[in-house]
Design an enzyme around this catalytic site. Sequence first.
Site, short mmCIF file in Angstrom:
data_model
loop_
_atom_site.label_atom_id
_atom_site.label_comp_id
_atom_site.label_asym_id
_atom_site.label_seq_id
_atom_site.Cartn_x
_atom_site.Cartn_y
_atom_site.Cartn_z
N GLY A 152 0.82 -1.20 0.00
CA GLY A 152 0.00 0.00 0.00
C GLY A 152 0.86 1.25 0.00
O GLY A 152 2.06 1.22 0.29
N CYS A 153 0.25 2.37 -0.32
CA CYS A 153 0.99 3.63 -0.44
C CYS A 153 1.49 4.08 0.94
O CYS A 153 2.69 4.36 1.10
CB CYS A 153 0.14 4.70 -1.10
SG CYS A 153 -1.51 4.90 -0.39
N TYR A 154 0.61 4.14 1.92
CA TYR A 154 1.05 4.54 3.26
C TYR A 154 2.09 3.58 3.83
O TYR A 154 3.11 4.01 4.36
CB TYR A 154 -0.14 4.62 4.22
CG TYR A 154 -1.05 5.81 4.07
CD1 TYR A 154 -0.57 7.11 4.22
CD2 TYR A 154 -2.40 5.66 3.81
CE1 TYR A 154 -1.41 8.20 4.12
CE2 TYR A 154 -3.26 6.75 3.69
CZ TYR A 154 -2.76 8.03 3.85
OH TYR A 154 -3.59 9.10 3.76
N THR A 156 4.26 1.75 2.29
CA THR A 156 5.55 1.92 1.62
C THR A 156 6.33 3.08 2.24
O THR A 156 7.51 2.93 2.60
CB THR A 156 5.34 2.17 0.11
OG1 THR A 156 4.73 1.01 -0.45
CG2 THR A 156 6.66 2.45 -0.59
N ALA A 157 5.68 4.22 2.37
CA ALA A 157 6.36 5.39 2.94
C ALA A 157 6.73 5.15 4.39
O ALA A 157 7.81 5.54 4.86
CB ALA A 157 5.47 6.63 2.82
#
EC number: 1.2.1.38
Lengths: 349, 349, 349, 349
Positions: A152-154, A156-157
């Site tokens: 997911g995007c969150y 990953t960061a």
Amino acid sequence: MSNPLRAAIVGSTGYGGVELIRLLQHHPQVEITSVISSSSAGTPITEGFPHLHSIMTDNLDAVDIPLIQSKADVVFLATPSGVSVKLAPQFLDAGLKVIDLSGDYRLKSGEAYKTWYKHDPAEERYLQQAVYGLAEIYGTQVKGQPFISNPGCYPTATLLALWPAVERGWIDPASIIIDAKSGVSGAGRGQSLTVHYSEINENFRAYKVNKHQHIPEIEQVLSDAAGKPVNVTFTTHLVPMTRGIMTTIYGVQSEARTDQDWVRAYEEYYAGKKFVRIRPAGQWPATKEVTGSNYCDIGFAADARTGRITIISVIDNVVKGAAGQAIQNLNLMMGWDEALGLHMAPVYP
Amino acid sequence: MSNPLRAAIVGSTGYGGVELIRLLQHHPQVEITSVISSSSAGTPITEGFPHLHSIMTDNLDAVDIPLIQSKADVVFLATPSGVSVKLAPQFLDAGLKVIDLSGDYRLKSGEAYKTWYKHDPAEERYLQQAVYGLAEIYGTQVKGQPFISNPGCYPTATLLALWPAVERGWIDPASIIIDAKSGVSGAGRGQSLTVHYSEINENFRAYKVNKHQHIPEIEQVLSDAAGKPVNVTFTTHLVPMTRGIMTTIYGVQSEARTDQDWVRAYEEYYAGKKFVRIRPAGQWPATKEVTGSNYCDIGFAADARTGRITIISVIDNVVKGAAGQAIQNLNLMMGWDEALGLHMAPVYP
Amino acid sequence: MSNPLRAAIVGSTGYGGVELIRLLQHHPQVEITSVISSSSAGTPITEGFPHLHSIMTDNLDAVDIPLIQSKADVVFLATPSGVSVKLAPQFLDAGLKVIDLSGDYRLKSGEAYKTWYKHDPAEERYLQQAVYGLAEIYGTQVKGQPFISNPGCYPTATLLALWPAVERGWIDPASIIIDAKSGVSGAGRGQSLTVHYSEINENFRAYKVNKHQHIPEIEQVLSDAAGKPVNVTFTTHLVPMTRGIMTTIYGVQSEARTDQDWVRAYEEYYAGKKFVRIRPAGQWPATKEVTGSNYCDIGFAADARTGRITIISVIDNVVKGAAGQAIQNLNLMMGWDEALGLHMAPVYP
Amino acid sequence: MSNPLRAAIVGSTGYGGVELIRLLQHHPQVEITSVISSSSAGTPITEGFPHLHSIMTDNLDAVDIPLIQSKADVVFLATPSGVSVKLAPQFLDAGLKVIDLSGDYRLKSGEAYKTWYKHDPAEERYLQQAVYGLAEIYGTQVKGQPFISNPGCYPTATLLALWPAVERGWIDPASIIIDAKSGVSGAGRGQSLTVHYSEINENFRAYKVNKHQHIPEIEQVLSDAAGKPVNVTFTTHLVPMTRGIMTTIYGVQSEARTDQDWVRAYEEYYAGKKFVRIRPAGQWPATKEVTGSNYCDIGFAADARTGRITIISVIDNVVKGAAGQAIQNLNLMMGWDEALGLHMAPVYP
């Protein structure tokens, strides 16, 4: 290119799908042979995305397994949660490689999936087959695998920012608080009051506080790093911008360290990883500094007054947080250079 | 109005000053008799602010104490830090009431001021005379006083959200982390790359991490609430929007409580305070919901999984975080209803 | 206030309706006694608009004529085109005053309405009864009337900019080209890809070129000014901002005139009209300079090289282009000062 | 690449320069060997542009002709007007190829330059040597030339939209009105109130009405197309967005034609020109549909009611309006495919 890999993209009318199209234009070893949409099959993709005029003018295909089997070697599923659950097995069984951008195969526990996603989980054997493709951490496990679950995007960061600290024991895992902020494209192209321009513009809001479905994904990986169960506090906010995620992460340091200590340790950890850029001490990345690119930039602020470390990471949610990392996973899967086709400099300003 | 209070505004070419002009148009007991700017004296205020055409067409006055003494009863100092240090005493000595919007008189410790503001502090006797006008907390101390130091924008949002929790011992003060986000108007009208449109738009950045000058102001008040020294972790971010501040605050609960417990306690604490609005359990305020108004809205998310409480507060930084609270302080100072002239509904959307 | 006028607002869940609520809070002679929504009747208005918390906490009423008849003296219809056609007659027949913010009663020709709006027109007798409330032009006709048709947002900005020029014969009506730009709030709160944040932000687009339903409204009034039929070229664009309309208008001058000539003529024409502000020669208004206020600002650029005049006008589409002008019409209708309750300075920045 | 062309970029701390860096990363035949800045020489370029971290980490060179002569074959001048006047001759005399992105060599008349730019014009012989590189129109003249003057951003969008119509006599040149809108990046990275975020955001303004220095450039080319002097009305507006230009162009048709006639004629005219995309009848391009790419998209709306044609064109001002077209000119100059290194799909959303 001779004998390019043939790729199909399911969900080509969403932002993840259309970004795959943009990025794969630059890929020297891949040819897009089918763009697929269950809702708009039969119409040209330029109808919904006129910016593709003269670039990609194909008609959208239906989700027709035999058709796609005949046209493609690999399928990207840029579909919402609850759809990939059903589609991925069909493509896998048809002998295609599958990279799934949804959340359907990220959690190893079907029960946790049900709790957080409110859907029935995927079949256990597919769940176990799926390799979680957080490329800089689990990249070596991806090679040669047919089925990758793209993070997911969150997560990953968050995870690129936290993994070395947790794995090395530099912060107390019980103290982790993640204050995350995302641009609106993360919500997709669907229509709701939540993405209405007049409601978002000149506005900043929190949402799903303590309830975001990315929480168990983050905890699953951090528990792996810590070697014991980790719970985190995680808050998501919507920023009036289209692209970009920042996570501002707080933790208690196991011992007093300087910014420079942190920078050095992370530079060492991520040596050779082209898409993670560690900022010099005293600098923190801004989201625009990675826009349109596959980079994850990380900066640090250690605070002697409180003993805490603040870690700040940014990604472009549509690239490193979705389509870019998916292509990076394809590269790893195929045994290619992980950066193939992903050498775009950020678009600035 | 018969015998209105005559007000002068120093710093009328900045955003704080021009917002005082906007708001005081609605005030039934105040007349603006002088708008003052050291840099643009002698020119009409509409030159820099054409939106005031036909509303306020006065020429700007110089910072001329006798002149202002003859024209005004109260002076608002909407001046940068380092300027009020010198001006406030002169106006006070001339018998004027002073409301200072800068940071120059907020810290009771001159030494702390020097550390965080990098200027020489104000004279001790003026420092001690200044009443810190966080209206909902220290309002009773403001009445009848000639010299008010108006709180900073971040501290206002932070402290209204934290005071009851700290004062009642509902959270561990040592655990407090404040993740703050502000619109760009907080940086003022001065020119720098930091406020350049192309650098801010479609961008989200952190700045002054662990170094913001509002940290000691927040700690001073929280220490007062806790009855012991409190240190906090405080991060500031710039949001691509003009107005609005959100603080997302994290703390460890002293015992497990529900959202509803928190809502009730705060409603009780702020009963009768018109400008603090507590949101129902499960709702969190967004910045746009207070734009243009003097409200501070607060919401809660207690997390049984981690034992933490997340408190979210929003204000319009130019109103409740500056000009609006300054007028509220004027009202309190004069013994008027604190809401006089401040009944503006938020501008939505 | 003793014996305030009781007002009902139909369409209170839209942007026009909620702006009426905001503005009427300041009105000394009006009390809102019913907020009405066919879709959300029975729920508190704060559910959809949490910014109204503590300001307006009423439940929404259904569209129930007898109920509203018992509660209100005047009804604002902030409803979409096609709805007012049916509602206005019912309220009028029930003895209520009606101010309609939709396009349903603006065109005197039912046929033109059908062509441009694609709905069946209102009944002829109501169409003829409705007074077109372009306040600065037709204000004297509004007084004492029970039924006002409030002008459209684009027509308001366009016509205030053009009327004096056309009426005095300073430009050739056949040469008029109107290039109009609007913020997104003009599209309302309904959901569509057209108002999706990620599609609008960092984007500028034209829409309905030569086909906008405000064209016949503009032509109807300009024909009145010219004393002969006028056709115009009119283009609408969507600006990535929430509020504000600018029209940039081009015409061939009947004879060479200077900016100063134009300024003087318009100042003269609009003398005593508080809400029209003529900018000095060499200055042109920006949309933000009227945000949140009822002003229409106008500036000029005469070009000796081409013989053309460029007229630039701005309004806040939600205020002067909708709710503000509606209240101005109420004031005129009641014989009150037209500016009653509308003395808000623009919100800047 | 074997024997790549070595490129130097003067003005690398501005937006035009940094976009050249981004785009040239993708160019298979060019290597950047010097990034130059008179103001920041000696410091790493990443200091001002941290997004280049790990991509371009060179220190900035001074404007040192012999140094650059030794390092580069071609120089891009991404410098402000008034600077290229002096630099271009020095680089040319040193035997380097020069592509100038400023306005200094666009006007063939030194007198006109002086009138509109308020600087002394370049020397006549250099002025005459410079080839005006509007690639799709004058591309054949560029081949083999050492000195190209790259068109302005507004002229590029305007002229590509108008040239076929004027050259074929489909519109009356005397009737041309150009209503242009630009994102803020066009104003460069310099600091002024004009580019202050809080002044631009949620605002739309006109500027330099009838006075923009791009007017004579547009008229020079249109006069060439018409075979007789042409004067135009040209208005520029600032849109609250970073990238993108739209021109909305009005003209009187020489005879009644349909949208389809226009589309066909332009498709024919621009056949084989990869960077001009003609939209189907009934569609108009939006700026975001070309963001980050070198495309110019054009759409039409013929109006039978008024006899006018409305032509709408969009470009990314930093790409096709500056750095992208400069690279296109380099390609043409070198006899390469004009699209070399410029195959980026637009970044959407």
